[in-house]
Design a protein around this motif. Structure first.
Motif, PDB file in Angstrom:
ATOM      1  N   LEU A  87      24.767  17.591  59.853  1.00 31.28           N
ATOM      2  CA  LEU A  87      23.769  16.746  60.513  1.00 31.28           C
ATOM      3  C   LEU A  87      23.055  17.496  61.626  1.00 31.28           C
ATOM      4  CD1 LEU A  87      23.874  13.056  61.419  1.00 31.28           C
ATOM      5  CD2 LEU A  87      23.693  14.655  63.320  1.00 31.28           C
ATOM      6  N   THR A  88      23.794  18.229  62.460  1.00 32.66           N
ATOM      7  CA  THR A  88      23.144  18.966  63.545  1.00 32.66           C
ATOM      8  C   THR A  88      22.331  20.139  63.007  1.00 32.66           C
ATOM      9  OG1 THR A  88      25.227  20.166  63.894  1.00 32.66           O
ATOM     10  CG2 THR A  88      24.765  18.287  65.341  1.00 32.66           C
ATOM     11  N   PHE A  89      22.715  20.678  61.842  1.00 29.43           N
ATOM     12  CA  PHE A  89      21.911  21.730  61.210  1.00 29.43           C
ATOM     13  C   PHE A  89      20.535  21.189  60.835  1.00 29.43           C
ATOM     14  CE2 PHE A  89      20.287  23.803  57.396  1.00 29.43           C
ATOM     15  CZ  PHE A  89      20.307  25.149  57.761  1.00 29.43           C
ATOM     16  N   PHE A  90      20.510  20.033  60.186  1.00 29.99           N
ATOM     17  CA  PHE A  90      19.229  19.463  59.751  1.00 29.99           C
ATOM     18  C   PHE A  90      18.431  18.897  60.930  1.00 29.99           C
ATOM     19  CE2 PHE A  90      21.540  19.392  55.666  1.00 29.99           C
ATOM     20  CZ  PHE A  90      20.622  20.100  54.914  1.00 29.99           C
ATOM     21  N   ASN A  91      19.101  18.269  61.886  1.00 25.97           N
ATOM     22  CA  ASN A  91      18.383  17.809  63.079  1.00 25.97           C
ATOM     23  C   ASN A  91      17.817  18.988  63.858  1.00 25.97           C
ATOM     24  OD1 ASN A  91      18.579  15.037  62.795  1.00 25.97           O
ATOM     25  ND2 ASN A  91      20.453  14.858  64.014  1.00 25.97           N
ATOM     26  N   GLY A  92      18.583  20.055  63.964  1.00 26.96           N
ATOM     27  CA  GLY A  92      18.088  21.247  64.641  1.00 26.96           C
ATOM     28  C   GLY A  92      16.888  21.839  63.935  1.00 26.96           C
ATOM     29  N   GLY A  93      16.880  21.750  62.598  1.00 28.08           N
ATOM     30  CA  GLY A  93      15.751  22.260  61.831  1.00 28.08           C
ATOM     31  C   GLY A  93      14.478  21.472  62.045  1.00 28.08           C
ATOM     32  N   CYS A  94      14.584  20.262  62.573  1.00 26.57           N
ATOM     33  CA  CYS A  94      13.401  19.433  62.841  1.00 26.57           C
ATOM     34  C   CYS A  94      12.764  19.760  64.189  1.00 26.57           C
ATOM     35  CB  CYS A  94      13.785  17.953  62.813  1.00 26.57           C
ATOM     36  SG  CYS A  94      14.302  17.351  61.197  1.00 26.57           S
ATOM     37  N   LEU A 140      16.304  28.311  66.178  1.00 25.42           N
ATOM     38  CA  LEU A 140      17.418  28.499  67.100  1.00 25.42           C
ATOM     39  C   LEU A 140      18.295  27.259  67.188  1.00 25.42           C
ATOM     40  CD1 LEU A 140      18.760  30.276  69.323  1.00 25.42           C
ATOM     41  CD2 LEU A 140      17.183  29.216  70.943  1.00 25.42           C
ATOM     42  N   PHE A 141      17.699  26.088  67.165  1.00 22.80           N
ATOM     43  CA  PHE A 141      18.462  24.846  67.310  1.00 22.80           C
ATOM     44  C   PHE A 141      19.174  24.470  66.014  1.00 22.80           C
ATOM     45  CE2 PHE A 141      15.056  24.687  70.446  1.00 22.80           C
ATOM     46  CZ  PHE A 141      15.814  24.537  71.598  1.00 22.80           C
ATOM     47  N   ARG A 142      18.804  25.117  64.926  1.00 22.27           N
ATOM     48  CA  ARG A 142      19.469  24.899  63.641  1.00 22.27           C
ATOM     49  C   ARG A 142      20.660  25.841  63.480  1.00 22.27           C
ATOM     50  NH1 ARG A 142      16.042  26.573  58.476  1.00 22.27           N
ATOM     51  NH2 ARG A 142      16.640  28.620  59.274  1.00 22.27           N
ATOM     52  N   SER A 143      20.439  27.111  63.805  1.00 23.98           N
ATOM     53  CA  SER A 143      21.528  28.083  63.678  1.00 23.98           C
ATOM     54  C   SER A 143      22.499  27.988  64.845  1.00 23.98           C
ATOM     55  CB  SER A 143      20.959  29.505  63.580  1.00 23.98           C
ATOM     56  OG  SER A 143      20.216  29.841  64.736  1.00 23.98           O
ATOM     57  N   GLY A 144      22.026  27.492  65.990  1.00 25.19           N
ATOM     58  CA  GLY A 144      22.927  27.240  67.107  1.00 25.19           C
ATOM     59  C   GLY A 144      22.638  28.097  68.317  1.00 25.19           C
ATOM     60  N   LEU A 145      22.588  27.461  69.493  1.00 27.86           N
ATOM     61  CA  LEU A 145      22.470  28.195  70.738  1.00 27.86           C
ATOM     62  C   LEU A 145      23.761  28.980  70.980  1.00 27.86           C
ATOM     63  CD1 LEU A 145      20.812  25.565  73.106  1.00 27.86           C
ATOM     64  CD2 LEU A 145      19.734  27.090  71.471  1.00 27.86           C
ATOM     65  N   ALA A 146      23.669  30.032  71.764  1.00 27.81           N
ATOM     66  CA  ALA A 146      24.836  30.868  72.029  1.00 27.81           C
ATOM     67  C   ALA A 146      25.982  30.027  72.580  1.00 27.81           C
ATOM     68  CB  ALA A 146      24.467  31.971  73.014  1.00 27.81           C
TER      69      ALA A 146
END
Length: 627
Positions: free
Chosen positions: A449-456, A461-467
């Protein structure tokens, strides 16, 4: 700009006024490093007049803002600022100009200074905006100083003709801040990068605070925070950096790279050897040439990002990807464990104590998530795949772009994992069917869910993840099991035992020593103890498994403080980025989550969340000791 600009002779300036009146953004380059940038009309303008002196920090501070002008010729400034101030004053009733410049020298730094002295910040403002000067001076003076402390000195009069002219514009106020160039070595002129970045961050924040004070004092608007007055438009340089880092980060998967492909055979060999020695793990070939990837990673240019918040986020991500590349390149080498420690941290004494308390409390309970009642038929990979597809379909009804690839694989140890948009299920998996929904809530309801929300969000960066996102992400995912009604004694015991195993590994214990401790002291079956020890010793010793309990503790403390969960659904972020996400959202750079977890749509899920807000510890999350 090669000479003076006359407002009534320049068509583009007429177009600028027209665009501002129509609410359009402006980004006009003049070919000599000069630029006008207004991503939305605001009652302020940041200004830097270069004059050929290459004042890097002053320019960067100004360019960090939503409305700025960088000019090389002082004579060109007045007609442009006058045009902007007329439009802004008409809409807001007032306008403030904030000019940054660098002093000629660092006069407090002398050759015989026994320590690093304060540095000079000279401030002057027009008489009609005392709150601007006071707020700016206070913010600079109170800023955190890792190297040298700012010493603010307020001047009584303008130091240049242009300042007098700008202060005389109808309906306008002016703040001028000049600071010592402490980011440069006095003799060589070489840049101190840390000092440079801290100086930019300090002056940028103080400038926005001053503008917010001006706005509030005149009742123009009430910003959610001074940082909400920041940029809402991304320059193309941000997208280039975003794509560049993402292409490298997604060219390899850390967990797949360090997860053994021969877990079953290794267990049988370990068993045949009397559960003594090293099982001998094998790994899949790397999909990335590490040296080439690092070269490309550090060739990415950050200098044109302009936004200091995004600049810092991408710098952090660049450093994390560098560590991840070093980690996978060091598989089965002595340095692997240290790269893992650098990425995931040590096992802190308080974390270990919490894990041991949980294990003591659960000493009589089920040892692992694979335990099940004799009269309950085990759920295998076929059942898991069917249930996963059903849950994914439920998310797709709410968000059609929730497109997940489900793969059942032979090269994974028992269990599930997520890699980008893929849900990977080991064909060897057997578990109590009552644990399936909570684990799918963990993997699908949080990680995917956070992968797809980040992709929006418009930035990868928000899809693959902040450090550093993984700790909070795993804590959130474990908490999702509780919200879904499936936090069992066996599951919590497993999460606590991972911490103890990580602590043993990091202190030098061998694989078989940790394995036997799990069996002897905590009652794990040999198969369960082997799977747990494998996770901790894979690649040569990976400290990642301590982050589940650490992240859960951080999340429970976060909820107890009354903080919201929404920023954590927007993408993959760490607890340290919560404030950054709130700021970016207030600036309009982030969207609300496109979809929320299904377990929050139920009354039971909402009730459990509310209970957690009252203050819970991990042991309080137990919902059943039988499952």
């Amino acid at each position: 700009m090669t000479g003076p600009v006359h407002f009534d002779q320049i068509d583009w300036l007429v177009d600028v006024v027209s665009s501002l009146n129509e609410g359009k953004a402006i980004r006009k380059d003049f070919g000599d490093g000069s630029r006008l940038h207004v991503d939305r009309l605001l009652p302020f303008l940041f200004l830097h007049i270069d004059g050929g002196r290459n004042e890097d920090v002053a320019r960067s501070v100004v360019q960090a803002n939503a409305s700025y002008l960088v000019a090389s010729d002082p004579r060109s400034v007045l007609p442009i600022v006058k045009a902007l101030s007329m439009v802004a004053a008409k809409q807001f009733g007032a306008f403030v100009i904030v000019r940054f410049a660098e002093l000629d020298r660092d006069r407090f730094l002398t050759d015989d200074a026994p320590y690093l002295p304060p540095f000079e910040v000279s401030v002057w403002s027009s008489g009609n905006a005392p709150e601007v000067r006071e707020t700016f001076s206070k913010a600079v003076s109170a800023s955190e100083a890792r190297f040298r402390t700012p010493q603010v000195e307020e001047r009584r009069m303008a130091s240049s003709k242009i300042d007098g002219d700008l202060a005389g514009l109808a309906g306008s106020a002016l703040l001028v801040a000049e600071f010592a160039p402490i980011y440069r070595a006095p003799q060589s002129g070489n840049t101190f990068p840390e000092v440079r970045d801290q100086l930019i961050a300090t002056l940028f924040d103080a400038g926005l605070r001053a503008c917010a004070a001006f706005i509030e004092a005149r009742g123009i608007m009430k910003p959610a925070s001074h940082r909400s007055l920041g940029r809402r438009a991304l320059v193309e340089a941000v997208n280039r950096v975003d794509r560049g880092i993402d292409e490298i980060a997604t060219a390899f998967d850390v967990l797949l790279a360090v997860t053994p492909i021969n877990a079953g055979q290794a267990f049988h060999r370990f068993e045949a050897n009397g559960f003594v020695g090293d099982p001998g793990f094998l790994y899949r070939p790397l999909t990335v040439q590490v040296e080439d990837a690092k070269q490309r990673l550090f060739s990415i240019a950050f200098d044109r990002i302009e936004d200091p918040v995004l600049y810092e986020l991408y710098r952090q991500k660049q450093q994390e990807v560098d560590l991840q590349l070093s980690l996978v390149a060091a598989r089965n080498r002595q340095t692997f464990i240290e790269f893992g420690r650098a990425l995931y941290g040590p096992v802190e004494p308080l974390l270990l104590a919490e894990a041991e308390r949980i294990l003591d409390y659960l000493s009589e309970d089920g040892p692992d998530t694979a335990s099940r009642s004799d009269d309950v038929e085990a759920a295998d990979s076929v059942y898991l795949e069917r249930q996963a597809q059903s849950m994914i379909a439920a998310y797709q009804e709410k968000f059609p772009d929730f497109q997940v690839d489900v793969e059942v694989r032979d090269d994974l140890p028992s269990g599930l994992m997520v890699s980008n948009h893929r849900l990977l299920i080991s064909r060897k998996t057997l578990m109590d069917p009552r644990r399936v929904a909570p684990l799918l809530s963990h993997e699908i309801g949080v990680h995917l869910l956070t992968f797809f929300n980040g992709g929006c969000q418009g930035l990868r960066l928000f899809r693959s993840g902040l450090a550093g996102y993984e700790g909070m992400q795993e804590g959130l995912a474990v908490f999702a099991e509780y919200l879904a009604g499936g936090m069992t004694a066996g599951r919590l015991k497993l999460i606590a035992a991972r911490v103890v195993a990580c602590a043993d590994m990091l202190s030098g214990a061998k694989f078989d020593q940790t394995f036997h401790r799990l069996v002897r002291d905590y009652g794990f079956s040999r198969a369960a103890a082997f799977n747990l020890t494998l996770r901790v010793y894979r690649g040569g010793g990976l400290a990642k498994d301590a982050i589940y309990l650490r992240g859960l503790l951080e999340l429970l403390d976060h909820l107890k403080r009354g903080a919201a969960l929404d920023p954590f659904w927007m993408g993959k972020i760490s607890s340290g980025h919560f404030g950054v996400m709130e700021e970016l959202a207030s600036r309009g750079l982030l969207k609300p989550p496109a979809i929320y977890p299904l377990f929050l749509a139920t009354k039971d899920g909402r009730d459990r969340l509310e209970k957690a807000r009252q203050g819970l510890r991990p042991i309080d999350l137990l919902q059943s000791k039988e499952m």
